[in-house]
Design a protein around this motif. Structure first.
Motif, mmCIF file in Angstrom:
data_model
loop_
_atom_site.group_PDB
_atom_site.id
_atom_site.type_symbol
_atom_site.label_atom_id
_atom_site.label_comp_id
_atom_site.label_asym_id
_atom_site.label_seq_id
_atom_site.Cartn_x
_atom_site.Cartn_y
_atom_site.Cartn_z
ATOM 1 N N VAL A 102 0.988 14.790 -0.839
ATOM 2 C CA VAL A 102 0.024 15.492 0.008
ATOM 3 C C VAL A 102 0.761 16.429 0.967
ATOM 4 O O VAL A 102 0.383 17.585 1.144
ATOM 5 C CB VAL A 102 -0.833 14.478 0.782
ATOM 6 N N ASN A 140 -6.743 8.393 10.038
ATOM 7 C CA ASN A 140 -5.563 7.550 9.906
ATOM 8 C C ASN A 140 -4.870 7.441 11.253
ATOM 9 O O ASN A 140 -4.659 8.461 11.900
ATOM 10 C CB ASN A 140 -4.568 8.181 8.931
ATOM 11 N N ILE A 192 -5.153 9.022 -4.601
ATOM 12 C CA ILE A 192 -4.836 10.439 -4.663
ATOM 13 C C ILE A 192 -5.828 11.063 -5.623
ATOM 14 O O ILE A 192 -6.004 10.587 -6.732
ATOM 15 C CB ILE A 192 -3.410 10.650 -5.206
ATOM 16 N N ILE A 224 -6.174 12.353 -0.139
ATOM 17 C CA ILE A 224 -6.523 10.945 -0.258
ATOM 18 C C ILE A 224 -8.038 10.818 -0.153
ATOM 19 O O ILE A 224 -8.628 11.297 0.813
ATOM 20 C CB ILE A 224 -5.871 10.115 0.857
ATOM 21 N N GLN A 271 -3.268 3.300 4.859
ATOM 22 C CA GLN A 271 -2.104 4.141 5.091
ATOM 23 C C GLN A 271 -0.802 3.376 4.895
ATOM 24 O O GLN A 271 0.074 3.824 4.179
ATOM 25 C CB GLN A 271 -2.191 4.725 6.501
ATOM 26 N N LYS A 312 4.906 5.052 6.700
ATOM 27 C CA LYS A 312 3.759 4.440 6.043
ATOM 28 C C LYS A 312 4.101 3.249 5.149
ATOM 29 O O LYS A 312 3.363 2.292 5.083
ATOM 30 C CB LYS A 312 3.027 5.494 5.215
ATOM 31 N N TYR A 370 2.010 9.340 0.458
ATOM 32 C CA TYR A 370 1.511 10.603 1.005
ATOM 33 C C TYR A 370 2.498 11.759 0.823
ATOM 34 O O TYR A 370 2.269 12.842 1.332
ATOM 35 C CB TYR A 370 1.177 10.496 2.505
ATOM 36 N N SER A 373 6.373 13.290 7.187
ATOM 37 C CA SER A 373 6.362 12.166 6.260
ATOM 38 C C SER A 373 6.993 10.949 6.926
ATOM 39 O O SER A 373 7.673 11.054 7.931
ATOM 40 C CB SER A 373 7.138 12.517 4.993
ATOM 41 N N MET A 416 0.898 5.135 -2.452
ATOM 42 C CA MET A 416 0.301 5.782 -1.277
ATOM 43 C C MET A 416 1.347 6.191 -0.242
ATOM 44 O O MET A 416 1.253 5.838 0.925
ATOM 45 C CB MET A 416 -0.695 4.828 -0.609
ATOM 46 N N CYS A 457 8.505 6.269 1.517
ATOM 47 C CA CYS A 457 7.573 7.340 1.864
ATOM 48 C C CYS A 457 8.245 8.450 2.654
ATOM 49 O O CYS A 457 7.777 9.570 2.681
ATOM 50 C CB CYS A 457 6.402 6.781 2.650
#
Lengths: 378, 450
Positions: A164, B186, A187, A178, B356, A46, A161, A43, A159, A35
């Protein structure tokens, strides 16, 4: 600032994360990252594949950290000692995370466009089990169309992210994000929007798995059959680097992506600009004449792309001739050898569904033909 | 009769309203606190030894002193009223019956922390309580306890009530802050901690409702006096919300010197197990702490009596102990099935995981499905070991404590009640018609462990 990772000491800038320090060392000590993306702010943290054990906090406070830490979001301290591949605890946790990521993954690598350059495949080769311990139905999602450029496969998503953050940081408006939570989080766009922003194509490059793929390249070829070439053009879109990688087979450009470095991240251009490219370059410039070729890509990363050049390769021989006694030109020639599908019987002329007697008895068809002709005449 | 600090006046008529509260000595602590300096209040709270009542039990005074105080940056107090832990309902009682005690605590704490705008983040399911709180805030404002220049000290304070949308994860402090900022709830990756960069990147303290409510009594009686109540590092009084198979479920205030046995069986508190049945197991601190069988609940592994306080309940670590947590005391009698109980908890955590980080997102669902198979007679013996392995790989590897909270109940259930799980596997049909029963869980400890 000195930090020791797996007994290798390296001097790094203050504020560097453990993962970045490990990447500077390179090799096996570098934790995998699904991630984290160094080019995207915020970022990381996660996926939990980059967990490492900190056996000594710092020179000032030598206590070990009680839990495994995410190396991508933990900055180094003076005299820190980190165990990555030498820590059984960390390796066990990584194995666990790999298993968690795969229990709901469809494992459709044979038909997935990402296969061959997929981070999850690499992670599984390094940390996965040979079998699965789960026997439950894998999670699926309703298919969603997110526009003409990008194909979304939510079942493959892990997931991370990244997409995003990419949309947040590169595009003027972010139209996807999300939805839902926990296992059902996905997503998605709200509601049923097309992602058409000029820089949205970059989400394909940042996606570590095959969840976001290029619709213009979909099912066209396998990545290891295409030859990567570095190329550039003067793109008039503001913010687009114009530095791309063309994935070619023969003279045909199958796919255009940004140039990526050995960590599979978009690389900055030689003159220091960000390497992101615009949708025009990515989706609409599919001719070799659109580009100025810089030369073949050198891939450092261990992958099937760089390993496709075999020496003394024994090519499989054609078995059509010995078996059939002749050389068919097309697959359509199957009609000529089939007992069932006789070419002289025109099934489209039948006014009803065909059944076996149509093929065994020869009388039916001329009648049918006549009827049809009469009907069409009257 | 034990000491009552928080629930002194809860049964009095009209105590929800300002007049009755003021008549019963309300807002005296604010008058006293605003004459002190903020640092003196923090010092007083430190002396009191008050520990966070939300579950983790972190010393409040220390948490307050960690608050970064950069020049020109506003600071915030956020009260965590997102009480979503199954089995815990103490904050609801406090806010519903004694809103002014709570507001009083917020004023004092905000003054000590230098927060001019404080927030109450309340869970969405408590739909009627925000109205009570907002009415109390209006009353306090009308009487000069809130607003500009309180009591002529130049201290300004506004309190806002923010309604959550019903997510358990928003009880985690950084997820709460994200949600309060209007984002997806989150949890953030720490560091930075909220005390440095919290709400809108400003230094923030997040405290539980009960912690804040205890500030009033501490100021009134003085920190040292408060520290004399209780035992060891468990000072003051604690609200316990008791539920399950007991005669008198409800919220009780204890002074942390009573034994678990007394709490469970005396008429002052729970009043014994309902319908004359026997005790099988108990979760002493809200759904996420380890479950304990009857013999280990009443006595520690060393054979000493167990008390209702932070240290005694966690005596023996997770091997033979549990935690006081948020004080949700859930009692299971001999007719309850631990496997079914664990399954429903696992379902809760699956439903409430934010999705998450991977171990929690994928692992909670996996645990629930394995437990569902076991409960409905489709399990295998290897599933129990698999379940243990899954929880082991979730625990400690997640961003926020929800992963731990999901793993601990499962781990403890297997640790203490493994024979019940095995019985479910070996008797798939019988387990659908009757429960395992009490077995040796209530035997004397020496017999049970022999």
């Amino acid at each position: 600032m000195k930090v020791t990772i797996d007994n290798i000491t390296i001097d790094v800038e203050p504020g560097t994360t453990i993962l970045q320090a490990a990447r500077q060392i390179g090799g096996d000590v570098t934790p995998p990252a699904m991630c984290y993306y160094s080019k995207l702010e915020g970022s990381g943290g996660k996926c939990r594949t980059c967990l490492v054990e900190v056996s000594k906090g710092s020179e000032k406070d030598p206590r070990p950290m009680p839990k495994l830490v995410a190396s991508c979001r933990t900055t180094v301290m003076e005299g820190m000692e980190v165990k990555s591949v030498t820590s059984e605890k960390a390796l066990d946790a990584r194995d666990g995370v790999t298993e968690f990521l795969l229990i709901n993954h469809p494992l459709d690598c044979p038909v997935c466009d990402q296969a061959g350059e997929c981070d999850l495949q690499d992670l599984d080769y390094a940390h996965g089990n040979s079998g699965t311990r789960t026997e439950f139905v894998r999670r699926t999602f309703e298919k969603e169309d997110i526009g003409p450029y990008i194909q979304l496969h939510m079942t493959r998503c892990i997931m991370c992210y990244r997409c995003v953050f990419t949309a947040q940081q590169l595009c003027e408006v972010r139209e996807h994000g999300i939805l839902d939570r926990g296992e059902r989080s996905q997503i998605s766009t709200y509601l049923n929007k097309a992602l058409t922003n000029e820089f949205i194509g970059n989400v394909i490059d940042v996606c570590p798995v095959g969840a976001l793929t290029d619709k213009t390249f979909r099912f066209k070829n396998r990545v290891w059959f295409t030859k990567p070439l570095d190329a550039h053009r003067d793109c008039e879109v503001k913010g687009c680097s114009g530095h791309v990688r063309l994935w070619m087979r023969g003279d045909e450009v199958f796919r255009v992506t940004a140039r990526r470095d050995e960590w599979n991240e978009v690389r900055d251009t030689p003159d220091g600009r960000k390497g992101w490219i615009c949708n025009t370059c990515r989706f609409h410039k599919k001719k070799a004449s659109d580009w100025i070729i810089d030369g073949p890509t050198k891939i450092k990363r261990i992958s099937v792309i760089s390993q496709g050049h075999y020496l003394n390769l024994k090519k499989p021989t054609d078995t059509f001739v010995p078996i059939m006694g002749r050389d068919p030109k097309h697959l359509l020639d199957i009609h000529t050898v089939s007992e069932v599908n006789k070419t002289d019987i025109d099934l489209s002329l039948l006014p009803r569904p065909a059944h076996s007697t149509d093929f065994t008895t020869g009388n039916v068809l001329p009648e049918a033909k006549q009827i049809n002709i009469q009907e069409s005449n009257s | 009769m034990s000491i009552k600090l928080l629930l002194q006046h809860d049964k009095k008529e009209g105590i929800r309203y300002y007049e009755a509260w003021r008549k019963n000595g309300g807002y005296a602590s604010v008058e006293k606190a605003l004459k002190m300096t903020p640092d003196e209040i923090v010092e007083e709270v430190k002396k009191s030894g008050l520990r966070g009542r939300g579950g983790a039990g972190f010393p409040t005074g220390m948490k307050w002193s960690f608050l970064a105080k950069p020049e020109g940056v506003p600071r915030h107090l956020v009260v965590n009223a997102d009480e979503s832990e199954p089995g815990t309902f103490k904050d609801r009682y406090l806010m519903e019956y004694l809103p002014h005690l709570f507001i009083e605590g917020i004023i004092t704490s905000s003054y000590a922390l230098g927060s001019n705008v404080s927030y109450i983040y309340i869970r969405g399911e408590y739909a009627w309580i925000p109205d009570i709180l907002e009415q109390a805030i209006e009353e306090a404002k009308a009487n000069g306890w809130l607003g500009k220049n309180i009591l002529g000290t130049g201290f300004d304070l506004e309190i806002y009530v923010h309604r959550g949308a019903g997510a358990y994860i928003c009880g985690e402090e950084t997820a709460l802050i994200e949600s309060l900022e209007g984002k997806r709830g989150n949890p953030r990756i720490k560091p930075p901690f909220p005390a440095v960069q919290g709400l809108w990147m400003r230094p923030t303290v997040v405290n539980n409702v009960e912690t804040i409510a205890a500030i009033g009594p501490i100021i009134n009686m003085g920190g040292e006096e408060y520290a004399k109540i209780g035992v060891g590092r468990s000072t003051g009084t604690k609200l316990i919300s008791a539920c399950g198979n007991i005669n008198k479920p409800g919220v009780y205030e204890i002074d942390m010197t009573c034994t678990v046995e007394e709490f469970l069986y005396s008429d002052e508190y729970c009043g014994g197990i309902a319908k004359g049945k026997r005790l099988k197991a108990c979760i002493p601190g809200g759904s996420s702490v380890p479950i304990l069988p009857a013999n280990l609940l009443l006595k520690t592994a060393k054979g000493e009596a167990r008390y209702m306080n932070y240290e005694s309940l966690s005596d023996g670590g997770f091997q033979t102990g549990s935690m006081l947590g948020s004080g949700g005391f859930i009692v299971l009698d001999e007719d309850q099935c631990v496997v079914r109980h664990t399954m429903s908890l696992a379902h809760f955590y699956m439903h409430e995981s934010c999705g998450q980080c991977s171990p929690c997102r994928e692992g909670t669902g996996w645990m629930y499905r394995i437990l569902k198979n076991l409960e409905y007679g489709k399990g295998k013996m290897s599933d129990i070991d698999l379940l243990w392995d899954v929880q082991r790989r979730i625990e400690g590897n997640t961003i926020c404590p929800l992963g731990d909270a999901a793993a601990w109940p499962v781990a403890a259930a297997i640790r203490h009640f493994r024979d019940e799980f095995e019985w479910h596997v070996l008797h798939p049909e019988e387990s659908q018609t009757r429960n395992f029963g009490l077995a040796h869980y209530a035997d004397a400890l020496e017999v049970a462990t022999a």
